[in-house]
Design a protein around this motif. Structure first.
Motif, short mmCIF file in Angstrom:
data_model
loop_
_atom_site.label_atom_id
_atom_site.label_comp_id
_atom_site.label_asym_id
_atom_site.label_seq_id
_atom_site.Cartn_x
_atom_site.Cartn_y
_atom_site.Cartn_z
N ALA A 140 6.70 37.10 23.46
CA ALA A 140 7.53 35.93 23.79
C ALA A 140 7.34 34.83 22.74
O ALA A 140 8.31 34.15 22.36
N LEU A 141 6.11 34.65 22.26
CA LEU A 141 5.85 33.62 21.25
C LEU A 141 6.54 34.01 19.93
O LEU A 141 7.18 33.17 19.28
N GLU A 142 6.40 35.27 19.60
CA GLU A 142 7.00 35.76 18.35
C GLU A 142 8.51 35.55 18.36
O GLU A 142 9.11 35.12 17.40
N LYS A 143 9.13 35.79 19.53
CA LYS A 143 10.59 35.68 19.66
C LYS A 143 11.08 34.26 19.42
O LYS A 143 12.23 34.05 19.09
N ILE A 144 10.21 33.26 19.66
CA ILE A 144 10.67 31.88 19.38
C ILE A 144 10.00 31.34 18.10
O ILE A 144 9.87 30.14 17.90
N GLY A 145 9.56 32.25 17.29
CA GLY A 145 9.10 31.88 15.95
C GLY A 145 7.70 31.32 15.85
O GLY A 145 7.38 30.60 14.92
N ILE A 146 6.85 31.63 16.84
CA ILE A 146 5.48 31.12 16.76
C ILE A 146 4.54 32.26 16.34
O ILE A 146 4.46 33.29 17.01
N ALA A 147 3.86 32.02 15.21
CA ALA A 147 2.92 33.05 14.75
C ALA A 147 1.72 33.06 15.69
O ALA A 147 1.10 32.02 15.95
N SER A 148 1.42 34.23 16.24
CA SER A 148 0.30 34.29 17.19
C SER A 148 -0.47 35.60 16.98
O SER A 148 0.03 36.55 16.38
N GLN A 149 -1.68 35.60 17.47
CA GLN A 149 -2.52 36.80 17.34
C GLN A 149 -3.25 37.04 18.65
O GLN A 149 -3.79 36.11 19.25
N ARG A 150 -3.23 38.29 19.10
CA ARG A 150 -3.89 38.62 20.36
C ARG A 150 -5.38 38.82 20.12
O ARG A 150 -5.78 39.52 19.19
#
Ligand code: ADP
Ligand code: ASP
Ligand code: MG
Length: 458
Positions: A140-150
């Motif tokens: 969901a974060l990736e879809k709104i352009g937020i770089a994230s890492q699990r």
């Protein structure tokens, strides 16, 4: 830079729409501060994992398999709704989700064949919920352009080997958090941490107790010196009572940490109790927001906030009364009882004494025939099940004579027996033990009489 430790609960993680809402909340924060996100399992999934454990213990491999399929389908559906087309969903499922589901199936099916399931395996199975939900949040974060890492929290949260309710080793956790998370912050990436899970020194998965994702968020806040913790849940912050039971419960804009701590330890499910204890220790404010109501400004939990009151009920208690004439002028009877209960690793909740009796209450799930047998070997024992603990909580509440009188009067008017009462010496908790089937009526009546929004407004 300002750092926020933000946690999203099970309902917030319950559907593609609500996960997208959570992602938007994160987006709003990242311009002004660094953010570390902690996620719970998708709502209801941990309960399903616990059902799997129960079925495995009863050697029901077929039923175990069908529960795993249920869990799989729930995540598949959310994934489908988060992706733009079936192909994307299928690819992601095969690469990211399926290997986790396969592991869950292998462990739970395997143990269900022998019916032999230790706490260690129980912790391992329960942890699958957060492992799956964190993948959804990442997407969901990736879809709104937020770089994230699990980040799988067992890499960070170091604990002892009390598998189902582990104690955190803060020193080790502090080192690993900084080592793992700081480089991620530097790259302007948002870490998405699986709540609830830790790891012991032998590399086994441990859990922080039910509702433990709140605690994960406050542990991270503590070791990273965050400025605040934000708990995003499904109600308007901390309320005067559980809104699911009391329709006219109202929210506190601010609340004293000690009052909140007492509410949480008394069983108010909204925040995991250790979360607040940690925040009190470090003086980190905790905000509780509603993922589903943007207009609600949150409850701010801080030290020395204005006085507030609340009522907490928790069902599922058992009262054990021991009678023995040796209690009269005797030495060591109470110690003997509490030591035996402690040896069974059971926390005692409320207790009361008279000249010839000693009464304790424990959670019914901790009660066993084995314990009863031991107690019966030296005292006559009476056991009462289906008991609710009702706690009226607030600063200096025990000096409120009108309230104390009101509790007794209401119980009389509503034909409700008080089995045990405890008025805390710290002054902030009046507890009564009553029959479970009367608890909601008493709760609503007490709330109506003593918690009026206009009188309590701060
Ligand atoms: P999450 O999945 O977000 O962690 P929980 O179910 O653990 O949410 O906690 C939120 C629930 O706590 C609410 O839905 C509410 O029914 C319950 N609750 C109990 N007591 C209170 C209270 N005093 N104030 C607010 N919510 C409460
Ligand atoms: N998923 C875990 C539970 O249901 C932890 C949490 O939700 O905080 O208890
Ligand atoms: Mg919770």
């Amino acid at each position: 830079m300002n750092l926020k430790s933000i946690k999203f609960g099970g309902t917030s993680m319950g559907s593609a729409e609500s996960i997208q809402e959570c992602a938007k909340i994160v987006k709003e924060k990242i311009n002004k501060s660094l953010v570390v996100v902690t996620v719970s399992a998708v709502g209801g999934i941990t309960d399903k994992l616990i059902e799997i454990i129960k079925l495995a213990r009863k050697t029901k491999p077929r039923l175990v398999k069908s529960k795993v399929i249920e869990i799989s389908n729930i995540h598949k559906q959310i994934l489908k709704n988060l992706t733009s087309n079936d192909e994307e969903a299928e690819n992601l499922w095969a690469q990211e989700f399926e290997p986790i589901i396969n592991k869950l199936e292998a462990i739970s099916y395997g143990t269900s064949l022998v019916g032999d399931l230790t706490d260690k395996t129980e912790a391992r199975i329960c942890a699958f919920g957060e492992k799956l939900s964190s993948l959804l949040m990442l997407l969901a974060l990736e879809k709104i352009g937020i770089a994230s890492q699990r980040i799988e929290s067992e890499r960070i949260i170091k604990t002892d080997n009390n598998y189902l309710k582990a104690k955190v080793n803060f020193q080790a956790t502090s080192l690993s958090s900084k080592k793992i998370l700081r480089p991620i912050f530097l790259k302007k990436i948002v870490p998405v941490v699986t709540g609830f899970i830790g790891k012991d020194t032998h590399g086994n998965i441990t859990l922080l107790g039910r509702g433990g994702s709140d605690y994960t968020a406050s542990i991270l806040a503590m070791v990273l010196n965050a400025n605040e913790v934000e708990i995003w849940t499904d109600v308007n912050g901390i309320m005067t009572a559980d809104p699911r039971i009391v329709e006219d419960a109202f929210s506190w804009p601010s609340l004293d940490m000690n009052v909140m701590s007492e509410m949480a330890y008394s069983g108010a499910k909204v925040v995991h109790p250790d979360t607040i204890a940690l925040a009190v220790e470090k003086n980190i404010p905790v905000y509780v927001y509603n993922t589903f109501d943007n207009a609600f400004k949150g409850t701010k939990i801080t030290k020395n906030a204005p006085h507030a009151k609340g009522i907490v009920t928790s069902p599922g208690n058992t009262i054990i009364t021991l009678e023995n004439t040796s209690i009269i002028n005797g030495v060591g009877f109470v110690k003997k009882v509490t030591s035996i209960v402690a040896e069974h690793n059971i926390p005692i909740d409320v207790c009361a004494t008279s000249e010839i009796s000693f009464t304790i209450s424990i959670k019914t799930e901790d009660y066993s025939k084995k314990l009863l047998k031991i107690l019966e070997s030296f005292a006559s024992v009476k056991v009462k099940n289906n008991i609710t603990k009702l706690c009226f909580i607030g600063n200096e509440i025990t000096s409120d004579k009108k309230l104390l009188a009101g509790v007794f009067t209401l119980c009389m008017e509503l034909d409700t027996r008080i089995y045990t009462i405890s008025v805390s010496a710290s002054g902030n908790n009046i507890t009564i033990l009553i029959d479970q089937n009367k608890a909601n009526i008493i709760l609503r009546a007490l709330h109506k009489k003593f918690l009026k929004e206009e009188e309590c407004s701060q």
